[in-house]
Write a protein that holds these residues in place. Structure first.
Motif, PDB file in Angstrom:
ATOM      1  N   ASP A 153       0.853  -1.192   0.000  1.00  0.00           N
ATOM      2  CA  ASP A 153       0.000   0.000   0.000  1.00  0.00           C
ATOM      3  C   ASP A 153       0.891   1.244   0.000  1.00  0.00           C
ATOM      4  O   ASP A 153       1.622   1.491   0.968  1.00  0.00           O
ATOM      5  N   VAL A 154       0.859   2.009  -1.071  1.00  0.00           N
ATOM      6  CA  VAL A 154       1.727   3.175  -1.194  1.00  0.00           C
ATOM      7  C   VAL A 154       1.005   4.290  -1.931  1.00  0.00           C
ATOM      8  O   VAL A 154       0.260   4.044  -2.880  1.00  0.00           O
ATOM      9  N   VAL A 155       1.209   5.508  -1.456  1.00  0.00           N
ATOM     10  CA  VAL A 155       0.653   6.701  -2.095  1.00  0.00           C
ATOM     11  C   VAL A 155       1.785   7.686  -2.317  1.00  0.00           C
ATOM     12  O   VAL A 155       2.652   7.857  -1.452  1.00  0.00           O
ATOM     13  N   VAL A 156       1.790   8.333  -3.482  1.00  0.00           N
ATOM     14  CA  VAL A 156       2.756   9.370  -3.796  1.00  0.00           C
ATOM     15  C   VAL A 156       2.074  10.730  -3.654  1.00  0.00           C
ATOM     16  O   VAL A 156       1.018  10.966  -4.259  1.00  0.00           O
ATOM     17  N   LEU A 157       2.677  11.607  -2.860  1.00  0.00           N
ATOM     18  CA  LEU A 157       2.193  12.982  -2.723  1.00  0.00           C
ATOM     19  C   LEU A 157       3.159  13.902  -3.461  1.00  0.00           C
ATOM     20  O   LEU A 157       4.368  13.839  -3.250  1.00  0.00           O
ATOM     21  N   ASP A 158       2.631  14.767  -4.297  1.00  0.00           N
ATOM     22  CA  ASP A 158       3.470  15.742  -5.000  1.00  0.00           C
ATOM     23  C   ASP A 158       2.652  17.007  -5.212  1.00  0.00           C
ATOM     24  O   ASP A 158       1.481  16.933  -5.576  1.00  0.00           O
ATOM     25  N   LYS A 159       3.287  18.151  -5.023  1.00  0.00           N
ATOM     26  CA  LYS A 159       2.575  19.424  -5.181  1.00  0.00           C
ATOM     27  C   LYS A 159       2.339  19.775  -6.641  1.00  0.00           C
ATOM     28  O   LYS A 159       1.516  20.638  -6.949  1.00  0.00           O
ATOM     29  N   ALA A 160       3.064  19.130  -7.557  1.00  0.00           N
ATOM     30  CA  ALA A 160       2.931  19.430  -8.986  1.00  0.00           C
ATOM     31  C   ALA A 160       1.964  18.460  -9.649  1.00  0.00           C
ATOM     32  O   ALA A 160       1.701  17.365  -9.156  1.00  0.00           O
ATOM     33  N   THR A 161       1.433  18.892 -10.767  1.00  0.00           N
ATOM     34  CA  THR A 161       0.659  18.018 -11.636  1.00  0.00           C
ATOM     35  C   THR A 161       1.557  17.561 -12.773  1.00  0.00           C
ATOM     36  O   THR A 161       2.199  18.378 -13.426  1.00  0.00           O
ATOM     37  N   PHE A 162       1.626  16.255 -12.992  1.00  0.00           N
ATOM     38  CA  PHE A 162       2.477  15.714 -14.043  1.00  0.00           C
ATOM     39  C   PHE A 162       1.683  15.578 -15.337  1.00  0.00           C
ATOM     40  O   PHE A 162       0.502  15.237 -15.272  1.00  0.00           O
ATOM     41  N   PRO A 163       2.324  15.821 -16.491  1.00  0.00           N
ATOM     42  CA  PRO A 163       3.709  16.219 -16.712  1.00  0.00           C
ATOM     43  C   PRO A 163       3.964  17.647 -16.201  1.00  0.00           C
ATOM     44  O   PRO A 163       3.096  18.504 -16.293  1.00  0.00           O
ATOM     45  N   ARG A 164       5.178  17.848 -15.704  1.00  0.00           N
ATOM     46  CA  ARG A 164       5.568  19.161 -15.225  1.00  0.00           C
ATOM     47  C   ARG A 164       6.971  19.489 -15.730  1.00  0.00           C
ATOM     48  O   ARG A 164       7.773  18.591 -15.983  1.00  0.00           O
ATOM     49  N   LEU A 165       7.244  20.767 -15.910  1.00  0.00           N
ATOM     50  CA  LEU A 165       8.538  21.185 -16.417  1.00  0.00           C
ATOM     51  C   LEU A 165       9.619  20.842 -15.401  1.00  0.00           C
ATOM     52  O   LEU A 165       9.483  21.128 -14.217  1.00  0.00           O
ATOM     53  N   LYS A 166      10.688  20.230 -15.875  1.00  0.00           N
ATOM     54  CA  LYS A 166      11.835  19.917 -15.031  1.00  0.00           C
ATOM     55  C   LYS A 166      13.087  20.130 -15.862  1.00  0.00           C
ATOM     56  O   LYS A 166      13.405  19.329 -16.755  1.00  0.00           O
ATOM     57  N   LEU A 167      13.792  21.223 -15.593  1.00  0.00           N
ATOM     58  CA  LEU A 167      15.017  21.491 -16.326  1.00  0.00           C
ATOM     59  C   LEU A 167      16.101  20.532 -15.865  1.00  0.00           C
ATOM     60  O   LEU A 167      16.360  20.385 -14.677  1.00  0.00           O
ATOM     61  N   CYS A 168      16.746  19.883 -16.845  1.00  0.00           N
ATOM     62  CA  CYS A 168      17.763  18.887 -16.524  1.00  0.00           C
ATOM     63  C   CYS A 168      18.454  18.504 -17.821  1.00  0.00           C
ATOM     64  O   CYS A 168      17.804  18.443 -18.874  1.00  0.00           O
ATOM     65  N   ALA A 169      19.759  18.254 -17.751  1.00  0.00           N
ATOM     66  CA  ALA A 169      20.437  17.768 -18.942  1.00  0.00           C
ATOM     67  C   ALA A 169      19.829  16.452 -19.418  1.00  0.00           C
ATOM     68  O   ALA A 169      19.901  16.111 -20.590  1.00  0.00           O
TER      69      ALA A 169
END
Length: 331
Positions: free
Chosen positions: A28-44
């Motif tokens: 039983d697992v829940v993921v909490l995130d303040k963003a709505t996916f897809p979300r911008l994530k700058l990364c190489a």
């Protein structure tokens, strides 16, 4: 109040990897995130063959562009002629806006949009915002993870602070080669990483303490780097003039720093994980997510000593030292 066995705070690669492993074993697992996916994530967005193996991504599984990288490494401003070297194994680039959302959906975990504000211990449970209770709490919310701030409040040595500036944009005229520049006067490196669908990520990163000691501004380094790319014909002047780079800091605790409290584990960026030479974080994030899940499952232990330390077996770190040793004050 909702009772859950495991709450994962943060839905990036570390959090989604941990959640997927737990769901594969019926937990039983829940993921909490303040963003709505897809979300911008700058990364190489650099991933390796090992990352794909760890994530159990087979050829043809990933529905978005994954570009094989031909990596060229440059020493700039030095009198000798080492211009590039090949890296071991195959390397690929992805766009995090696509990659993270796909991994999270693939995890099979319930995802709730929630901005975590308070965390407290109540007996043998962790209480999140008086709305959720769990036996296991996983901090996977990046550098500013609320779990790290609440449970590990003093873990931020400024000597290990890394600062980056980057920009990701559509540029169909980009070349296919990935270029790493070890620049004189910057204790770090700059990059040009081509991505699928004609996108490119241009950026640089450096150790904050050396920028402060040298009295230089990272924005000035970025503009000088962009000017170099224009001079080399790798970027047109009009595009360069319109770039508005975005910066973000993060912290490296790869060799030290706490990652556990009572049934609470930090993984990924929240644990300060990235390779010590190139600061590549996706691989260590995935490794830590798997180890944290295995500890919850009673199949192993989350051990920081087992996280990959170097992207290039220390070669890049030595190049940075050579490129900068005579251009900065003594440490």
């Amino acid at each position: 109040m909702r009772e859950i066995e495991t709450i994962v705070v943060g839905g990036g690669p570390a959090g989604s990897t941990c959640a997927r492993r737990l769901r594969q074993h019926g937990r039983d697992v829940v993921v909490l995130d303040k963003a709505t996916f897809p979300r911008l994530k700058l990364c190489a967005g650099w991933i390796t063959e090992k990352v794909l193996r760890d994530l159990e991504i087979a050829p043809g599984d990933y529905p978005h562009p994954m570009l094989p990288l031909d990596i060229r490494s440059h020493l700039r401003g030095l009198p000798f002629g080492l211009r590039w070297f090949p890296t071991p194994g195959k390397n690929f680039s992805i766009r995090r806006v696509e990659f993270d959302a796909w991994l999270l959906a693939r995890s099979g975990a319930e995802v709730i949009r929630h901005d975590v504000r308070s965390i407290r211990r109540d007996g043998d449970r962790w209480i999140v915002d008086d709305a959720y209770a769990c036996r296991w709490l996983i901090g996977a919310g990046g550098t500013m993870c609320p779990v790290r701030r609440a449970v590990f409040p003093n873990q931020r040595p400024k000597s290990r602070q890394i600062v980056t500036l980057e920009k990701e944009f559509s540029y169909p005229a980009r070349e296919d080669a990935c270029r790493l520049y070890f620049k004189r006067g910057l204790v770090g490196y700059a990059w040009v990483v081509p991505k699928g669908d004609g996108h490119v990520n241009i950026g640089l990163g450096a150790k904050a303490k050396y920028l402060r000691k040298s009295g230089t501004d990272i924005h000035a380094h970025f503009r000088a780097f962009v000017d170099d790319l224009v001079a080399e014909g790798r970027l047109d002047a009009a595009t360069a003039a319109g770039l508005n780079e975005t910066g973000h800091p993060y912290y490296l605790f790869t060799r030290d720093g706490a990652v556990r409290a009572d049934h609470c584990l930090l993984i990924g960026d929240s644990a300060g994980l990235a390779t010590m030479d190139l600061g590549e974080g996706i691989g260590p994030a995935v490794e830590s997510g798997l180890m944290a899940a295995d500890e919850i499952l009673g199949r192993g232990t989350w051990d920081k000593a087992k996280v990959t330390l170097f992207s290039l077996a220390g070669v890049a770190q030595r190049l940075m030292r050579v490129a900068n040793r005579r251009h900065l004050p003594a440490a």
